[in-house]
Design a protein around this motif. Structure first.
Motif, PDB file in Angstrom:
ATOM      1  N   TYR A 148       5.839   9.289  -7.416  1.00  0.00           N
ATOM      2  CA  TYR A 148       5.421  10.612  -6.539  1.00  0.00           C
ATOM      3  C   TYR A 148       4.281  10.269  -5.834  1.00  0.00           C
ATOM      4  CZ  TYR A 148       1.857  12.174  -9.494  1.00  0.00           C
ATOM      5  OH  TYR A 148       0.535  12.440 -10.293  1.00  0.00           O
ATOM      6  N   ASN A 149       3.304   9.603  -6.328  1.00  0.00           N
ATOM      7  CA  ASN A 149       1.916   9.426  -5.702  1.00  0.00           C
ATOM      8  C   ASN A 149       1.746   8.226  -5.455  1.00  0.00           C
ATOM      9  OD1 ASN A 149       1.775   8.104  -8.256  1.00  0.00           O
ATOM     10  ND2 ASN A 149      -0.109   9.015  -8.876  1.00  0.00           N
ATOM     11  N   ASP A 150       2.782   7.353  -4.654  1.00  0.00           N
ATOM     12  CA  ASP A 150       2.508   6.363  -3.638  1.00  0.00           C
ATOM     13  C   ASP A 150       1.812   6.685  -2.595  1.00  0.00           C
ATOM     14  OD1 ASP A 150       3.094   4.145  -2.058  1.00  0.00           O
ATOM     15  OD2 ASP A 150       4.863   3.713  -2.774  1.00  0.00           O
ATOM     16  N   SER A 151       0.689   5.808  -2.712  1.00  0.00           N
ATOM     17  CA  SER A 151      -0.470   6.375  -1.637  1.00  0.00           C
ATOM     18  C   SER A 151      -0.026   5.729  -0.259  1.00  0.00           C
ATOM     19  CB  SER A 151      -1.755   5.460  -1.963  1.00  0.00           C
ATOM     20  OG  SER A 151      -1.397   3.961  -2.017  1.00  0.00           O
ATOM     21  N   ASN A 152       1.014   5.165  -0.224  1.00  0.00           N
ATOM     22  CA  ASN A 152       1.569   4.519   1.205  1.00  0.00           C
ATOM     23  C   ASN A 152       2.502   5.844   1.953  1.00  0.00           C
ATOM     24  OD1 ASN A 152       0.487   2.000   1.571  1.00  0.00           O
ATOM     25  ND2 ASN A 152       1.873   1.236   0.165  1.00  0.00           N
ATOM     26  N   LEU A 153       2.767   6.427   1.033  1.00  0.00           N
ATOM     27  CA  LEU A 153       3.658   7.781   1.313  1.00  0.00           C
ATOM     28  C   LEU A 153       2.963   8.665   1.928  1.00  0.00           C
ATOM     29  CD1 LEU A 153       6.536   7.650  -1.285  1.00  0.00           C
ATOM     30  CD2 LEU A 153       6.823   6.536   1.090  1.00  0.00           C
ATOM     31  N   LYS A 154       1.565   9.115   1.160  1.00  0.00           N
ATOM     32  CA  LYS A 154       0.894  10.415   1.580  1.00  0.00           C
ATOM     33  C   LYS A 154       1.722  11.783   1.258  1.00  0.00           C
ATOM     34  CE  LYS A 154      -2.262   7.607   4.460  1.00  0.00           C
ATOM     35  NZ  LYS A 154      -1.608   6.105   4.539  1.00  0.00           N
ATOM     36  N   ILE A 155       2.304  11.991   0.354  1.00  0.00           N
ATOM     37  CA  ILE A 155       3.003  13.213   0.174  1.00  0.00           C
ATOM     38  C   ILE A 155       2.034  14.180  -0.672  1.00  0.00           C
ATOM     39  CG2 ILE A 155       5.006  14.217  -0.976  1.00  0.00           C
ATOM     40  CD1 ILE A 155       6.497  11.787  -0.663  1.00  0.00           C
ATOM     41  N   ASP A 156       1.710  15.384   0.211  1.00  0.00           N
ATOM     42  CA  ASP A 156       1.220  16.583  -0.555  1.00  0.00           C
ATOM     43  C   ASP A 156       2.087  17.201  -1.144  1.00  0.00           C
ATOM     44  OD1 ASP A 156      -0.443  18.928  -1.265  1.00  0.00           O
ATOM     45  OD2 ASP A 156      -1.038  19.072   0.761  1.00  0.00           O
ATOM     46  N   TRP A 157       1.972  17.228  -2.487  1.00  0.00           N
ATOM     47  CA  TRP A 157       3.245  18.133  -3.345  1.00  0.00           C
ATOM     48  C   TRP A 157       2.660  19.408  -3.554  1.00  0.00           C
ATOM     49  CZ3 TRP A 157       7.643  16.009  -4.308  1.00  0.00           C
ATOM     50  CH2 TRP A 157       7.805  14.574  -4.403  1.00  0.00           C
ATOM     51  N   MET A 158       1.527  20.042  -2.818  1.00  0.00           N
ATOM     52  CA  MET A 158       1.221  21.407  -3.010  1.00  0.00           C
ATOM     53  C   MET A 158       0.763  21.976  -4.289  1.00  0.00           C
ATOM     54  SD  MET A 158       3.664  23.111   0.083  1.00  0.00           S
ATOM     55  CE  MET A 158       2.618  24.575   0.005  1.00  0.00           C
ATOM     56  N   LEU A 159       0.516  20.948  -5.178  1.00  0.00           N
ATOM     57  CA  LEU A 159      -0.212  21.066  -6.609  1.00  0.00           C
ATOM     58  C   LEU A 159      -1.165  20.232  -6.721  1.00  0.00           C
ATOM     59  CD1 LEU A 159       3.240  20.706  -8.409  1.00  0.00           C
ATOM     60  CD2 LEU A 159       2.124  22.949  -8.064  1.00  0.00           C
ATOM     61  N   SER A 160      -2.182  20.564  -7.705  1.00  0.00           N
ATOM     62  CA  SER A 160      -3.267  19.823  -7.781  1.00  0.00           C
ATOM     63  C   SER A 160      -2.810  18.553  -8.777  1.00  0.00           C
ATOM     64  CB  SER A 160      -4.478  20.651  -8.606  1.00  0.00           C
ATOM     65  OG  SER A 160      -4.195  21.240  -9.682  1.00  0.00           O
ATOM     66  N   GLU A 161      -3.632  17.749  -8.845  1.00  0.00           N
ATOM     67  CA  GLU A 161      -3.164  16.381  -9.846  1.00  0.00           C
ATOM     68  C   GLU A 161      -2.964  16.858 -11.220  1.00  0.00           C
ATOM     69  OE1 GLU A 161      -1.550  13.035 -10.067  1.00  0.00           O
ATOM     70  OE2 GLU A 161      -2.010  13.611  -8.160  1.00  0.00           O
ATOM     71  N   ASN A 162      -3.936  17.684 -11.631  1.00  0.00           N
ATOM     72  CA  ASN A 162      -3.933  18.252 -13.270  1.00  0.00           C
ATOM     73  C   ASN A 162      -2.984  19.340 -13.451  1.00  0.00           C
ATOM     74  OD1 ASN A 162      -5.192  20.306 -11.597  1.00  0.00           O
ATOM     75  ND2 ASN A 162      -6.783  20.824 -13.158  1.00  0.00           N
ATOM     76  N   GLU A 163      -2.272  19.976 -12.459  1.00  0.00           N
ATOM     77  CA  GLU A 163      -1.090  20.746 -12.561  1.00  0.00           C
ATOM     78  C   GLU A 163       0.044  20.151 -12.519  1.00  0.00           C
ATOM     79  OE1 GLU A 163      -1.209  24.802 -10.171  1.00  0.00           O
ATOM     80  OE2 GLU A 163      -1.746  23.249  -8.761  1.00  0.00           O
ATOM     81  N   ILE A 164       0.294  18.890 -12.398  1.00  0.00           N
ATOM     82  CA  ILE A 164       1.706  18.355 -12.187  1.00  0.00           C
ATOM     83  C   ILE A 164       2.231  17.665 -13.607  1.00  0.00           C
ATOM     84  CG2 ILE A 164       2.605  15.865 -11.227  1.00  0.00           C
ATOM     85  CD1 ILE A 164       0.956  16.267  -8.923  1.00  0.00           C
ATOM     86  N   ILE A 165       3.276  18.111 -13.843  1.00  0.00           N
ATOM     87  CA  ILE A 165       3.951  17.576 -15.201  1.00  0.00           C
ATOM     88  C   ILE A 165       5.213  16.864 -14.637  1.00  0.00           C
ATOM     89  CG2 ILE A 165       5.207  18.622 -17.136  1.00  0.00           C
ATOM     90  CD1 ILE A 165       3.612  21.252 -16.376  1.00  0.00           C
ATOM     91  N   LEU A 166       5.209  15.624 -15.282  1.00  0.00           N
ATOM     92  CA  LEU A 166       6.249  14.630 -15.140  1.00  0.00           C
ATOM     93  C   LEU A 166       6.987  14.581 -16.351  1.00  0.00           C
ATOM     94  CD1 LEU A 166       4.147  12.217 -12.951  1.00  0.00           C
ATOM     95  CD2 LEU A 166       5.872  13.642 -12.178  1.00  0.00           C
ATOM     96  N   SER A 167       8.222  13.895 -16.149  1.00  0.00           N
ATOM     97  CA  SER A 167       8.882  13.332 -17.508  1.00  0.00           C
ATOM     98  C   SER A 167       8.255  11.880 -17.643  1.00  0.00           C
ATOM     99  CB  SER A 167      10.423  13.257 -17.007  1.00  0.00           C
ATOM    100  OG  SER A 167      10.447  12.147 -16.038  1.00  0.00           O
ATOM    101  N   GLY A 168       8.596  11.267 -18.866  1.00  0.00           N
ATOM    102  CA  GLY A 168       8.242  10.024 -19.082  1.00  0.00           C
ATOM    103  C   GLY A 168       8.576   8.981 -18.134  1.00  0.00           C
ATOM    104  N   LYS A 169      10.111   9.251 -17.883  1.00  0.00           N
ATOM    105  CA  LYS A 169      10.490   8.208 -17.101  1.00  0.00           C
ATOM    106  C   LYS A 169       9.861   8.383 -15.357  1.00  0.00           C
ATOM    107  CE  LYS A 169      14.645   9.091 -15.450  1.00  0.00           C
ATOM    108  NZ  LYS A 169      16.056   9.374 -15.177  1.00  0.00           N
ATOM    109  N   ASP A 170       9.644   9.573 -15.023  1.00  0.00           N
ATOM    110  CA  ASP A 170       9.172   9.837 -13.547  1.00  0.00           C
ATOM    111  C   ASP A 170       7.600   9.362 -13.614  1.00  0.00           C
ATOM    112  OD1 ASP A 170      11.431  10.685 -12.826  1.00  0.00           O
ATOM    113  OD2 ASP A 170      10.674  12.688 -12.435  1.00  0.00           O
ATOM    114  N   LYS A 171       6.904   9.068 -14.651  1.00  0.00           N
ATOM    115  CA  LYS A 171       5.483   8.629 -14.697  1.00  0.00           C
ATOM    116  C   LYS A 171       5.709   6.786 -14.589  1.00  0.00           C
ATOM    117  CE  LYS A 171       3.783  11.968 -17.956  1.00  0.00           C
ATOM    118  NZ  LYS A 171       3.186  12.202 -19.366  1.00  0.00           N
ATOM    119  N   THR A 172       6.551   6.277 -14.922  1.00  0.00           N
ATOM    120  CA  THR A 172       6.721   4.758 -14.736  1.00  0.00           C
ATOM    121  C   THR A 172       7.394   4.326 -13.499  1.00  0.00           C
ATOM    122  OG1 THR A 172       8.423   4.751 -16.256  1.00  0.00           O
ATOM    123  CG2 THR A 172       6.198   4.633 -17.243  1.00  0.00           C
ATOM    124  N   LEU A 173       7.758   5.057 -12.681  1.00  0.00           N
ATOM    125  CA  LEU A 173       8.420   4.813 -11.385  1.00  0.00           C
ATOM    126  C   LEU A 173       7.783   3.901 -10.493  1.00  0.00           C
ATOM    127  CD1 LEU A 173      10.331   8.079 -10.542  1.00  0.00           C
ATOM    128  CD2 LEU A 173      11.387   5.975 -11.679  1.00  0.00           C
TER     129      LEU A 173
END
Length: 181
Positions: A148-173
């Motif tokens: 989700y946080n690929d720096s080349n994409l520059k997506i603003d997810w409208m959440l602060s980094e400390n608010e974001i909750i990911l699945s284990g799988k999504d953390k390692t994409l």
């Protein structure tokens, strides 16, 4: 139904005509014939899915590849999300570009995400119900994703980094540049 093209080929915002009165409201969430007339796309949805999440949940960016690729029509039944459609078609003029849109129970907008795209969303309100139609069945062996946080994409997810909750799988994409299609 109002259908608006996005800057990504075959990716559309769908706004249904809502009929409301003192009893509540009614709207047609999908009509195959009208969809084809307005988009020139033939679609045959075979599966409906629903997810419940609270604020801070981020799901994605996910895709199905090869013969299992999926187009999706996504919407929010209750709550609010920031929805992201990312073009990952290597030969596309908009490869690596994304479209974002707030989907909510209030605006009733939908997003058509074509095959060859990664999809994700961040949940902006508690008790959100997200629903989507797919034109192909889910196949575990064909799933893929992009962090989700690929720096080349520059997506603003409208959440602060400390608010974001990911699945284990999504953390390692992987990063977009490292995906295998």
């Amino acid at each position: 139904m109002i259908v608006t093209k996005t800057h990504l080929q075959d990716c559309f915002v769908i706004e249904p005509k809502v009929f409301g009165d003192d009893r509540g409201y009614f709207f047609e969430s999908f009509n195959k014939q009208t969809f084809k007339e307005k988009t020139s796309l033939e679609i045959n949805f075979v599966q409906d899915n629903e997810a419940f999440s609270n604020r801070g949940i981020l799901r994605g960016l996910h895709f199905q590849k090869g013969a299992s690729a999926q187009a999706k029509l996504v919407r929010v039944i209750k709550g609010k999300v920031l929805d992201i459609a990312l073009d990952i078609r290597p030969k596309s003029k908009t490869y690596g570009k994304y479209f974002s849109l707030i989907l909510s129970e209030k605006n009733k907008k939908q997003l058509f995400v074509p095959r060859g795209f990664a999809h994700g969303y961040s949940v902006l309100e508690d008790n959100t119900i997200f629903a989507y139609k797919c034109d192909n069945y889910y196949d575990t062996s064909s799933e893929g994703g992009i962090i989700y946080n690929d720096s080349n994409l520059k997506i603003d997810w409208m959440l602060s980094e400390n608010e974001i909750i990911l699945s284990g799988k999504d953390k390692t994409l992987p990063l977009l540049k490292n995906i295998v299609l």
